[in-house]
Motif scaffolding. Structure first.
Motif, PDB file in Angstrom:
ATOM      1  N   UNK A 181      32.664  30.254  37.895  1.00  8.54           N
ATOM      2  CA  UNK A 181      31.472  31.100  37.865  1.00  8.54           C
ATOM      3  C   UNK A 181      31.504  32.100  39.023  1.00  8.54           C
ATOM      4  N   UNK A 182      31.893  31.654  40.200  1.00 10.18           N
ATOM      5  CA  UNK A 182      31.962  32.543  41.368  1.00 10.18           C
ATOM      6  C   UNK A 182      33.004  33.640  41.172  1.00 10.18           C
ATOM      7  N   UNK A 183      34.137  33.300  40.578  1.00  8.00           N
ATOM      8  CA  UNK A 183      35.176  34.306  40.333  1.00  8.00           C
ATOM      9  C   UNK A 183      34.698  35.365  39.346  1.00  8.00           C
ATOM     10  N   UNK A 184      34.020  34.926  38.300  1.00  6.75           N
ATOM     11  CA  UNK A 184      33.494  35.870  37.308  1.00  6.75           C
ATOM     12  C   UNK A 184      32.452  36.770  37.956  1.00  6.75           C
ATOM     13  N   UNK A 185      31.543  36.176  38.719  1.00  6.41           N
ATOM     14  CA  UNK A 185      30.516  36.975  39.400  1.00  6.41           C
ATOM     15  C   UNK A 185      31.138  38.003  40.332  1.00  6.41           C
ATOM     16  N   UNK A 186      32.157  37.597  41.080  1.00  9.44           N
ATOM     17  CA  UNK A 186      32.836  38.500  42.003  1.00  9.44           C
ATOM     18  C   UNK A 186      33.465  39.664  41.250  1.00  9.44           C
ATOM     19  N   UNK A 187      34.179  39.362  40.187  1.00 12.49           N
ATOM     20  CA  UNK A 187      34.840  40.412  39.414  1.00 12.49           C
ATOM     21  C   UNK A 187      33.822  41.361  38.779  1.00 12.49           C
ATOM     22  N   UNK A 188      32.789  40.812  38.180  1.00 10.53           N
ATOM     23  CA  UNK A 188      31.792  41.653  37.507  1.00 10.53           C
ATOM     24  C   UNK A 188      31.016  42.475  38.532  1.00 10.53           C
ATOM     25  N   UNK A 189      30.778  41.926  39.703  1.00 10.52           N
ATOM     26  CA  UNK A 189      30.098  42.687  40.751  1.00 10.52           C
ATOM     27  C   UNK A 189      30.892  43.950  41.081  1.00 10.52           C
ATOM     28  N   UNK A 190      32.187  43.838  41.143  1.00  8.70           N
ATOM     29  CA  UNK A 190      33.037  44.997  41.419  1.00  8.70           C
ATOM     30  C   UNK A 190      33.087  45.914  40.200  1.00  8.70           C
ATOM     31  N   UNK A 191      33.411  45.351  39.045  1.00  7.16           N
ATOM     32  CA  UNK A 191      33.609  46.156  37.842  1.00  7.16           C
ATOM     33  C   UNK A 191      32.337  46.837  37.355  1.00  7.16           C
ATOM     34  N   UNK A 192      31.176  46.249  37.600  1.00  6.75           N
ATOM     35  CA  UNK A 192      29.919  46.806  37.115  1.00  6.75           C
ATOM     36  C   UNK A 192      29.294  47.796  38.093  1.00  6.75           C
ATOM     37  N   UNK A 193      30.010  48.160  39.122  1.00 11.91           N
ATOM     38  CA  UNK A 193      29.510  49.154  40.060  1.00 11.91           C
ATOM     39  C   UNK A 193      29.404  50.503  39.347  1.00 11.91           C
ATOM     40  N   UNK A 194      28.214  51.075  39.339  1.00 19.08           N
ATOM     41  CA  UNK A 194      28.006  52.357  38.672  1.00 19.08           C
ATOM     42  C   UNK A 194      28.970  53.433  39.181  1.00 19.08           C
ATOM     43  N   UNK A 195      29.147  53.590  40.504  1.00 18.85           N
ATOM     44  CA  UNK A 195      30.092  54.610  40.976  1.00 18.85           C
ATOM     45  C   UNK A 195      31.533  54.360  40.506  1.00 18.85           C
ATOM     46  N   UNK A 196      31.942  53.094  40.452  1.00 18.69           N
ATOM     47  CA  UNK A 196      33.300  52.799  39.979  1.00 18.69           C
ATOM     48  C   UNK A 196      33.421  53.137  38.492  1.00 18.69           C
ATOM     49  N   UNK A 242      42.090  41.479  30.837  1.00 20.08           N
ATOM     50  CA  UNK A 242      42.207  42.355  32.003  1.00 20.08           C
ATOM     51  C   UNK A 242      42.110  41.539  33.291  1.00 20.08           C
ATOM     52  N   UNK A 243      41.159  40.618  33.350  1.00 24.88           N
ATOM     53  CA  UNK A 243      41.008  39.776  34.540  1.00 24.88           C
ATOM     54  C   UNK A 243      42.221  38.869  34.753  1.00 24.88           C
ATOM     55  N   UNK A 244      42.775  38.342  33.656  1.00 25.00           N
ATOM     56  CA  UNK A 244      43.961  37.482  33.778  1.00 25.00           C
ATOM     57  C   UNK A 244      45.142  38.269  34.335  1.00 25.00           C
ATOM     58  N   UNK A 245      45.221  39.544  33.970  1.00 30.14           N
ATOM     59  CA  UNK A 245      46.318  40.390  34.460  1.00 30.14           C
ATOM     60  C   UNK A 245      46.023  40.955  35.848  1.00 30.14           C
ATOM     61  N   UNK A 246      44.789  40.835  36.292  1.00 36.25           N
ATOM     62  CA  UNK A 246      44.366  41.362  37.591  1.00 36.25           C
ATOM     63  C   UNK A 246      43.568  40.312  38.353  1.00 36.25           C
ATOM     64  N   UNK A 247      44.177  39.163  38.624  1.00 32.19           N
ATOM     65  CA  UNK A 247      43.423  38.057  39.220  1.00 32.19           C
ATOM     66  C   UNK A 247      42.918  38.339  40.631  1.00 32.19           C
ATOM     67  N   UNK A 248      43.488  39.326  41.312  1.00 30.41           N
ATOM     68  CA  UNK A 248      43.029  39.639  42.663  1.00 30.41           C
ATOM     69  C   UNK A 248      41.566  40.067  42.667  1.00 30.41           C
ATOM     70  N   UNK A 249      41.081  40.548  41.552  1.00 31.42           N
ATOM     71  CA  UNK A 249      39.699  40.996  41.464  1.00 31.42           C
ATOM     72  C   UNK A 249      38.720  39.826  41.439  1.00 31.42           C
ATOM     73  N   UNK A 250      39.176  38.650  41.080  1.00 31.36           N
ATOM     74  CA  UNK A 250      38.290  37.497  41.004  1.00 31.36           C
ATOM     75  C   UNK A 250      38.187  36.775  42.346  1.00 31.36           C
ATOM     76  N   UNK A 251      38.975  37.197  43.323  1.00 29.68           N
ATOM     77  CA  UNK A 251      38.949  36.566  44.638  1.00 29.68           C
ATOM     78  C   UNK A 251      37.765  37.074  45.430  1.00 29.68           C
ATOM     79  N   UNK A 252      37.099  36.166  46.121  1.00 26.98           N
ATOM     80  CA  UNK A 252      35.998  36.571  46.959  1.00 26.98           C
ATOM     81  C   UNK A 252      36.541  37.494  48.039  1.00 26.98           C
ATOM     82  N   UNK A 253      35.826  38.601  48.241  1.00 21.12           N
ATOM     83  CA  UNK A 253      36.298  39.592  49.208  1.00 21.12           C
ATOM     84  C   UNK A 253      35.156  40.129  50.023  1.00 21.12           C
TER      85      UNK A 253
END
Length: 172
Positions: free
Chosen positions: A7-22, A155-166
């Motif tokens: 759940x934390x990995x999904x939240x982290x990834x979506x927080x980044x991906x759902x950024x309006x500016x991005x 996409x997330x499976x191919x880009x797992x670095x996005x699911x890491x807490x940062x």
């Protein structure tokens, strides 16, 4: 390709991906091609300098964009695939008038990514093969956006670095 995310990995990834500016940066480049760095503010005038800088840094840090000599900021292969996820999410949202009949592209994408995050997190928490229909409040449970979900998970499976807490700083 199937991957299991917490759940934390999904939240982290979506927080980044759902950024309006991005979303704006990626889709603008996808729709209109490379943007010269000096034309970034003029191309995306609805974004503040801070949001432009943060979105560009985030996109570079996750290998979504690169600066091509003579062309400007362009999408990488990874960025092009993310643009496809955004497009699929917006199409699903528009087709199902979710969250509303008239809505801006970025809001549609953010809405669908948020719903998918809830659905995937719910599945992880319940270790269930079938999502809860309640996570799609207001939509037809039979209208499960399986294609968008599959694109996102691939996409997330191919880009797992996005699911890491940062130390990513979310932008509005």
């Amino acid at each position: 390709m199937t991957a299991s995310f917490t759940t934390a990995e999904i939240r982290t990834a979506v927080e980044v991906l759902a950024s309006r500016p991005l979303i704006r940066l990626v889709t603008e480049i996808d729709d209109n091609g490379a943007i010269p760095p000096k034309r970034l503010a003029a191309t995306l005038p609805d974004l503040s300098t801070h949001h432009l800088r943060t979105a560009t840094e985030t996109a570079r840090n996750h290998d979504l964009v690169r600066t091509a000599p003579g062309a400007g900021i362009e999408l990488t292969h990874r960025g092009q695939e993310l643009a496809d996820v955004y497009d699929a999410a917006a199409r699903w949202s528009r087709r199902h008038t979710s969250p509303a009949e008239v809505y801006e592209f970025t809001h549609r994408v953010r809405h669908v990514l948020g719903l998918l995050a809830l659905q995937i997190s719910s599945e992880s928490a319940q270790d269930s093969a079938r999502p809860s229909a309640a996570s799609w409040a207001g939509t037809d449970p039979k209208a499960d956006p399986a294609h968008v979900r599959a694109l996102l998970l691939q996409w997330l499976a191919e880009n797992p670095q996005l699911t890491c807490l940062s130390t990513y700083e979310p932008v509005a």
